[in-house]
Write an enzyme that holds these catalytic residues in place. Structure first.
Site, PDB file in Angstrom:
ATOM      1  N   GLN A   1      -1.297 -33.639 104.585  1.00  0.00           N
ATOM      2  CA  GLN A   1      -1.724 -33.266 105.942  1.00  0.00           C
ATOM      3  C   GLN A   1      -3.211 -33.541 106.116  1.00  0.00           C
ATOM      4  OE1 GLN A   1      -0.554 -29.142 106.409  1.00  0.00           O
ATOM      5  NE2 GLN A   1       1.559 -29.710 106.846  1.00  0.00           N
ATOM      6  N   TRP A   2      -3.954 -33.205 105.078  1.00  0.00           N
ATOM      7  CA  TRP A   2      -5.423 -33.314 105.129  1.00  0.00           C
ATOM      8  C   TRP A   2      -5.855 -34.782 105.300  1.00  0.00           C
ATOM      9  CZ3 TRP A   2      -8.382 -29.754 101.219  1.00  0.00           C
ATOM     10  CH2 TRP A   2      -9.737 -29.749 101.513  1.00  0.00           C
TER      11      TRP A   2
ATOM     12  N   LEU B   1     -20.468 -33.259 110.319  1.00  0.00           N
ATOM     13  CA  LEU B   1     -20.190 -31.994 111.011  1.00  0.00           C
ATOM     14  C   LEU B   1     -19.300 -32.198 112.238  1.00  0.00           C
ATOM     15  CD1 LEU B   1     -20.801 -28.981 110.970  1.00  0.00           C
ATOM     16  CD2 LEU B   1     -22.888 -29.420 112.257  1.00  0.00           C
ATOM     17  N   HIS B   2     -19.517 -33.251 112.989  1.00  0.00           N
ATOM     18  CA  HIS B   2     -18.693 -33.477 114.184  1.00  0.00           C
ATOM     19  C   HIS B   2     -17.220 -33.622 113.792  1.00  0.00           C
ATOM     20  CE1 HIS B   2     -17.021 -35.047 117.825  1.00  0.00           C
ATOM     21  NE2 HIS B   2     -16.735 -36.203 117.244  1.00  0.00           N
TER      22      HIS B   2
ATOM     23  N   HIS C   1     -13.768 -31.141 114.239  1.00  0.00           N
ATOM     24  CA  HIS C   1     -12.462 -31.586 114.760  1.00  0.00           C
ATOM     25  C   HIS C   1     -11.349 -31.186 113.777  1.00  0.00           C
ATOM     26  CE1 HIS C   1      -9.576 -33.950 116.973  1.00  0.00           C
ATOM     27  NE2 HIS C   1      -9.282 -34.656 115.898  1.00  0.00           N
TER      28      HIS C   1
ATOM     29  N   ARG D   1      -6.975 -27.552 112.040  1.00  0.00           N
ATOM     30  CA  ARG D   1      -6.396 -26.939 110.833  1.00  0.00           C
ATOM     31  C   ARG D   1      -6.684 -25.448 110.679  1.00  0.00           C
ATOM     32  NH1 ARG D   1      -2.272 -30.332 109.831  1.00  0.00           N
ATOM     33  NH2 ARG D   1      -3.013 -32.473 109.917  1.00  0.00           N
TER      34      ARG D   1
HETATM   35  C1  LIG Z   1      -0.266 -28.510 113.734  1.00  0.00           C
HETATM   36  C2  LIG Z   1      -0.170 -29.962 113.432  1.00  0.00           C
HETATM   37  C3  LIG Z   1       1.079 -30.573 113.346  1.00  0.00           C
HETATM   38  C4  LIG Z   1       1.167 -31.950 113.064  1.00  0.00           C
HETATM   39  N1  LIG Z   1       2.409 -32.513 112.948  1.00  0.00           N
HETATM   40  C5  LIG Z   1       2.510 -33.834 112.647  1.00  0.00           C
HETATM   41  C6  LIG Z   1       3.798 -34.455 112.484  1.00  0.00           C
HETATM   42  O1  LIG Z   1       4.829 -33.834 112.661  1.00  0.00           O
HETATM   43  N2  LIG Z   1       3.834 -35.767 112.146  1.00  0.00           N
HETATM   44  C7  LIG Z   1       2.696 -36.515 111.952  1.00  0.00           C
HETATM   45  O2  LIG Z   1       2.795 -37.700 111.652  1.00  0.00           O
HETATM   46  N3  LIG Z   1       1.480 -35.946 112.100  1.00  0.00           N
HETATM   47  C8  LIG Z   1       1.356 -34.640 112.425  1.00  0.00           C
HETATM   48  N4  LIG Z   1       0.121 -34.070 112.538  1.00  0.00           N
HETATM   49  C9  LIG Z   1      -1.083 -34.899 112.297  1.00  0.00           C
HETATM   50  C10 LIG Z   1      -1.769 -35.270 113.618  1.00  0.00           C
HETATM   51  O3  LIG Z   1      -0.926 -36.053 114.434  1.00  0.00           O
HETATM   52  C11 LIG Z   1      -3.070 -36.037 113.329  1.00  0.00           C
HETATM   53  O4  LIG Z   1      -2.761 -37.215 112.637  1.00  0.00           O
HETATM   54  C12 LIG Z   1      -4.032 -35.234 112.488  1.00  0.00           C
HETATM   55  O5  LIG Z   1      -4.157 -33.921 112.990  1.00  0.00           O
HETATM   56  C13 LIG Z   1      -5.415 -35.916 112.493  1.00  0.00           C
HETATM   57  O6  LIG Z   1      -5.951 -35.785 113.764  1.00  0.00           O
HETATM   58  P1  LIG Z   1      -6.882 -36.906 114.395  1.00  0.00           P
HETATM   59  O7  LIG Z   1      -6.189 -38.220 114.455  1.00  0.00           O
HETATM   60  O8  LIG Z   1      -7.385 -36.365 115.705  1.00  0.00           O
HETATM   61  O9  LIG Z   1      -8.104 -36.929 113.337  1.00  0.00           O
HETATM   62  P2  LIG Z   1      -8.934 -38.150 112.759  1.00  0.00           P
HETATM   63  O10 LIG Z   1      -8.046 -39.120 112.074  1.00  0.00           O
HETATM   64  O11 LIG Z   1     -10.046 -37.524 111.969  1.00  0.00           O
HETATM   65  O12 LIG Z   1      -9.518 -38.847 114.015  1.00  0.00           O
HETATM   66  C14 LIG Z   1     -10.505 -38.189 114.819  1.00  0.00           C
HETATM   67  C15 LIG Z   1     -10.461 -38.822 116.189  1.00  0.00           C
HETATM   68  O13 LIG Z   1     -10.841 -40.195 116.055  1.00  0.00           O
HETATM   69  C16 LIG Z   1     -10.079 -40.972 116.961  1.00  0.00           C
HETATM   70  N5  LIG Z   1      -9.293 -41.948 116.188  1.00  0.00           N
HETATM   71  C17 LIG Z   1      -9.243 -42.069 114.829  1.00  0.00           C
HETATM   72  N6  LIG Z   1      -8.473 -43.116 114.486  1.00  0.00           N
HETATM   73  C18 LIG Z   1      -8.017 -43.639 115.644  1.00  0.00           C
HETATM   74  C19 LIG Z   1      -7.161 -44.720 115.962  1.00  0.00           C
HETATM   75  N7  LIG Z   1      -6.599 -45.483 115.035  1.00  0.00           N
HETATM   76  N8  LIG Z   1      -6.908 -44.954 117.261  1.00  0.00           N
HETATM   77  C20 LIG Z   1      -7.448 -44.213 118.233  1.00  0.00           C
HETATM   78  N9  LIG Z   1      -8.268 -43.182 118.016  1.00  0.00           N
HETATM   79  C21 LIG Z   1      -8.544 -42.892 116.735  1.00  0.00           C
HETATM   80  C22 LIG Z   1      -9.188 -40.020 117.758  1.00  0.00           C
HETATM   81  O14 LIG Z   1      -9.861 -39.633 118.922  1.00  0.00           O
HETATM   82  C23 LIG Z   1      -9.076 -38.845 116.838  1.00  0.00           C
HETATM   83  O15 LIG Z   1      -8.783 -37.620 117.508  1.00  0.00           O
HETATM   84  C24 LIG Z   1      -0.015 -32.727 112.854  1.00  0.00           C
HETATM   85  C25 LIG Z   1      -1.263 -32.099 112.958  1.00  0.00           C
HETATM   86  C26 LIG Z   1      -1.349 -30.752 113.237  1.00  0.00           C
HETATM   87  C27 LIG Z   1      -2.720 -30.122 113.322  1.00  0.00           C
END
Ligand SMILES: Cc1cc2nc3c(=O)[nH]c(=O)nc-3n(C[C@H](O)[C@H](O)[C@H](O)COP(=O)(O)OP(=O)(O)OC[C@H]3O[C@@H](n4cnc5c(N)ncnc54)[C@H](O)[C@@H]3O)c2cc1C
Length: 314
Positions: A103-104, A204-205, A209, A214
């Site tokens: 997940q992380w 930090l940003h 997020h 989490r």
């Molecule tokens: C409660 C919970 C349930 C979840 N359940 C599932 C699940 O069932 N299945 C599953 O696969 N995942 C699941 N996830 C994972 C979730 O979909 C995200 O992949 C994860 O939380 C990382 O978030 P993020 O992409 O915003 O973060 P980061 O990867 O750190 O990205 C930060 C931000 O950068 C931007 N970004 C980064 N990469 C891209 C890119 N390639 N394109 C566009 N923008 C980008 C986006 O704005 C993003 O919000 C879950 C997460 C949570 C918290």
């Protein structure tokens, strides 16, 4: 050879390196998580003052409208001027079960180096949930757990099953290793409750997020434990920014336009039920039975959160 000129007074503040004595104290200390895991701060760069330092460069020395550091940081957070927060960096060493790592690792805006089970032999540390952590599948949230539905006897039996399975898997793993099977293959018999370890470096940003997602009650409890320790450490390095993050992000509530319409009706004297009906936030099915999930119940949960909210000290 001239290595560099002395900096003049104007530039001194812009180039000042910052340290946080309380954060220095934390470096290298392990904060235990779950049964065999931990989070430790290896290094950090910057603090609240680096955020201010960066912001003042971008606003120019002449800007007087936001002149105190806390006010400036809160302004930046409120208005999502995020790049100054990227000036603060953290490097952690963490040890977690593989299912937590899966997940992380989805948080892509970080740099990771993980222990290689192709290269080295994994230790026989397996996460075995405590009696409190082992709970039933939630009937409301497909991804969550529900407390109180499993009998104490059943829990003890399942915990023992998890232990036995983990030990058996490790016995087969060791047999394959000792028999000369490649480590990269032998590891496939191990369950995802075995521990792995990695360096995790982010700013930090992006950590804010990560924490927003989490620390949320919808995130898996085990992963939340790691997020909580990271939050505790981040708070020491950048306490003002952390306070602003709690205020404007972590404890803030997003309201859809339907929800705003419902609040307007409530403020005008409608009952919650009537306000939801007029705003198309479904609380009941056609047969009159309450709906268990969706926008309606989520709005009620937000109202409950608002009622229970306390004003933070930040
Ligand atoms: C409660 C919970 C349930 C979840 N359940 C599932 C699940 O069932 N299945 C599953 O696969 N995942 C699941 N996830 C994972 C979730 O979909 C995200 O992949 C994860 O939380 C990382 O978030 P993020 O992409 O915003 O973060 P980061 O990867 O750190 O990205 C930060 C931000 O950068 C931007 N970004 C980064 N990469 C891209 C890119 N390639 N394109 C566009 N923008 C980008 C986006 O704005 C993003 O919000 C879950 C997460 C949570 C918290």
């Amino acid at each position: 050879m001239v290595l560099g000129k002395n900096i003049d007074n104007d530039d001194e503040l812009k180039m000042k390196r910052v340290e946080v004595p309380a954060a220095n104290e934390l470096i290298g200390k392990k904060f235990e998580v779950l049964d065999h895991g931990f989070v430790a701060l290896v290094d950090y760069m910057g603090s609240d003052s680096s955020i201010v330092q960066a912001a003042r460069v971008s606003y120019g020395a002449g800007t007087k409208s936001v002149n105190d550091d806390k006010g400036l940081i809160r302004y930046l957070m409120r208005h999502e001027h995020t790049t100054p927060f990227e000036m603060v960096e953290f490097k952690f060493l963490a040890r977690m079960p593989i299912f937590v790592a899966r997940q992380w690792v989805r948080h892509r805006t970080a740099s990771i180096n993980e222990y290689s089970a192709r290269y080295s032999i994994l230790k026989d540390d397996f996460y075995v949930p405590s009696v409190d952590a082992l709970q039933a599948q939630s009937t409301l949230n497909r991804q969550g757990r529900e407390y109180g539905r499993l009998s104490p006897e059943a829990k003890l039996e399942y915990i023992n099953d998890i232990k036995v399975l983990s030990e058996n898997a490790y016995t087969v793993y060791k047999k394959l290793i000792d028999g000369g099977v490649a480590r990269e293959l032998a590891r496939m018999v191990l369950p995802v409750n075995i521990y792995t370890e990695w360096y995790w470096k982010s700013n930090l940003h992006n950590i804010f997020h990560f924490l927003t997602l989490r620390l949320d009650p919808h995130a898996q409890w085990e992963t939340r434990q790691y997020a909580a320790r990271i939050g505790d450490i981040v708070k020491v390095v950048a306490p003002i920014a952390y306070g602003a993050f709690e205020d404007f992000t972590l404890n803030s509530i997003k309201l859809s336009s339907k929800e705003q319409a419902a609040i307007k009706s409530i403020l005008n004297g409608s009952s919650i039920e009537a306000a939801c009906a007029s705003s198309k936030l479904l609380l009941r099915k056609e047969d009159g039975k309450p709906v268990k999930s969706g926008e309606g119940p989520e709005f009620l949960a937000k109202l409950e959160r608002i009622k229970g909210n306390k004003i933070s000290e930040s």
